[in-house]
Design a protein around this motif. Structure first.
Motif, PDB file in Angstrom:
ATOM      1  N   SER A 106      -3.382  10.650 -10.914  1.00 18.39           N
ATOM      2  CA  SER A 106      -4.098  10.292  -9.672  1.00 18.39           C
ATOM      3  C   SER A 106      -3.071   9.682  -8.794  1.00 18.39           C
ATOM      4  CB  SER A 106      -4.874   9.238 -10.044  1.00 18.39           C
ATOM      5  OG  SER A 106      -4.447   8.148 -10.664  1.00 18.39           O
ATOM      6  N   ARG A 107      -1.949   9.142  -9.364  1.00 20.54           N
ATOM      7  CA  ARG A 107      -0.907   8.385  -8.560  1.00 20.54           C
ATOM      8  C   ARG A 107       0.416   8.877  -8.948  1.00 20.54           C
ATOM      9  NH1 ARG A 107      -2.207   2.288  -7.302  1.00 20.54           N
ATOM     10  NH2 ARG A 107      -1.619   2.046  -9.615  1.00 20.54           N
ATOM     11  N   GLU A 161       0.978   8.661 -13.240  1.00 22.07           N
ATOM     12  CA  GLU A 161       0.210   7.774 -13.924  1.00 22.07           C
ATOM     13  C   GLU A 161      -1.027   8.606 -14.675  1.00 22.07           C
ATOM     14  OE1 GLU A 161      -1.408   4.717 -11.526  1.00 22.07           O
ATOM     15  OE2 GLU A 161       0.553   3.523 -11.770  1.00 22.07           O
ATOM     16  N   VAL A 191       4.270   3.540  -5.072  1.00 23.43           N
ATOM     17  CA  VAL A 191       3.007   4.120  -5.618  1.00 23.43           C
ATOM     18  C   VAL A 191       2.204   4.726  -4.574  1.00 23.43           C
ATOM     19  CG1 VAL A 191       0.873   3.624  -6.852  1.00 23.43           C
ATOM     20  CG2 VAL A 191       2.877   2.225  -7.523  1.00 23.43           C
ATOM     21  N   GLY A 202       0.069   4.838   0.621  1.00 24.53           N
ATOM     22  CA  GLY A 202       0.474   4.254  -0.679  1.00 24.53           C
ATOM     23  C   GLY A 202       0.641   2.716  -0.668  1.00 24.53           C
ATOM     24  N   PRO A 226      -0.652   7.735  -3.936  1.00 27.29           N
ATOM     25  CA  PRO A 226      -2.050   8.597  -4.545  1.00 27.29           C
ATOM     26  C   PRO A 226      -1.738  10.000  -4.163  1.00 27.29           C
ATOM     27  CG  PRO A 226      -2.446   7.708  -2.305  1.00 27.29           C
ATOM     28  CD  PRO A 226      -1.410   6.927  -2.744  1.00 27.29           C
ATOM     29  N   ARG A 249       4.432   7.303  -9.077  1.00 27.57           N
ATOM     30  CA  ARG A 249       5.044   6.145  -9.243  1.00 27.57           C
ATOM     31  C   ARG A 249       6.526   6.315  -9.010  1.00 27.57           C
ATOM     32  NH1 ARG A 249       3.578   0.926 -10.479  1.00 27.57           N
ATOM     33  NH2 ARG A 249       1.489   1.604 -10.956  1.00 27.57           N
TER      34      ARG A 249
END
Length: 334
Positions: A271-272, A267, A324, A308, A326, A274
């Protein structure tokens, strides 16, 4: 014998002696009873980046701006000559200007003389910095290996205890447990065979390819280059194994023509992570009436091990899963 002949003989002997000293690969010093340098080997000059003018005739403890002025070493050397003893592999660790940190083993012996009146000392210096660093790295890797094995056994025990036995045969329990344990072993094998950290793409390919019933039944859409640490590697292997096992038993991979598409992206802001799992071409899908251990394992592994979130949608066309996580901690992103 003329003086010139005597001089040539003496000079030839000196040149030969110096040549022998310079042939030795480790740095050598010859010190008098006052610890002043009478001669030094070429290896000493090259190793410590000094010249003859800075070395010959100088006290050992003044060399290199006093970098050899080590009280304990100096005391040991002072005792070598009068007591006819020796200093063997005395460890010296020092930050040398222009050279950085060095770890050396210093050995000092009184030079042999037929009349036993020698007051000259031979000092050899062996640079063991690389060797000590390699040993420290091996100790660190061994500690990491013990830690990994301890974690692996703890996870295997948890899987064995939590894999349900109610209403199932021993063979079914065995197959489920061995499948999950195999995912653990696969993740560890991948971690040890790959250079450095392992990429997410390699993990997905290696975990899911054995479940593909045909080349087109598994579609991996390449995403960002995500490097995995050991914890993420083990946790994601378990999650992927559960998803693939369920797909093979009940989902898209249980029918010819079924397909799994898996893709991932980072993303905005990195930071994350997916991760998307989409099944299609399988039998009709309906939400389960009870939550099995596999579903609980996916939920708990994603939530507690990876920090997550996971969402499972039982859509008409097939199961859809979105995870998701981090980035950081268990992950290394590049």
């Amino acid at each position: 014998m003329h003086m010139e002949d005597l001089y040539r003989i003496l000079r030839a002997g000196h040149v030969q002696a110096q040549g022998i000293v310079d042939t030795v690969p480790d740095p050598l010093l010859v010190l008098d009873e006052s610890l002043c340098v009478q001669t030094a080997s070429r290896a000493f000059f090259e190793t410590f980046k000094v010249d003859r003018y800075e070395t010959i005739g100088k006290p050992l403890y003044e060399l290199g701006g006093g970098q050899w002025n080590i009280p304990a070493l100096r005391q040991l050397l002072v005792e070598v000559i009068p007591k006819a003893t020796a200093v063997i592999d005395y460890r010296v660790e020092h930050d040398f200007p222009g050279l950085g940190r060095k770890i050396m083993l210093v050995t000092a012996r009184r030079l042999h003389h037929p009349d036993d009146v020698s007051h000259t000392m031979l000092v050899s210096i062996v640079d063991v910095t690389d060797r000590y660093d390699e040993e420290a790295a091996k100790d660190l890797k061994f500690g990491e290996l013990r830690h990994r094995m301890k974690n692996l056994l703890a996870v295997a025990e948890a899987i064995a205890r939590q894999t349900t036995t109610e209403g199932r045969s021993a063979e079914e329990y065995r197959d489920d447990f061995l499948g999950r344990f195999g995912a653990l072993v696969e993740s560890q094998d991948l971690a040890f065979t790959e250079e450095g950290d392992t990429g997410l793409g390699a993990l997905i390919e290696r975990n899911l390819r054995p479940y593909a019933t045909a080349p087109e039944s598994l579609v991996i859409v390449p995403g960002a280059d995500i490097q995995l640490g050991s914890r993420a590697l083990m946790s994601l292997s378990l999650v992927l194994h559960e998803l693939a096992t369920n797909a093979a038993k009940y989902g898209a991979l249980s029918l010819a023509g079924g397909r799994i598409t898996i893709a991932w992206q980072v993303e905005e802001g990195d930071s994350r992570l997916r991760l998307k799992w989409v099944e299609s071409g399988g039998p009709p899908v309906a939400p389960p009436t009870t939550t099995g251990y596999g579903t609980r394992l996916i939920q708990s592994t994603t939530t507690y091990s990876l920090g997550g979130e996971v969402e499972q949608q039982y859509a008409a066309g097939g199961l859809r899963v979105e995870i998701v996580i981090p980035l950081g901690g268990a992950f290394l992103a590049s």
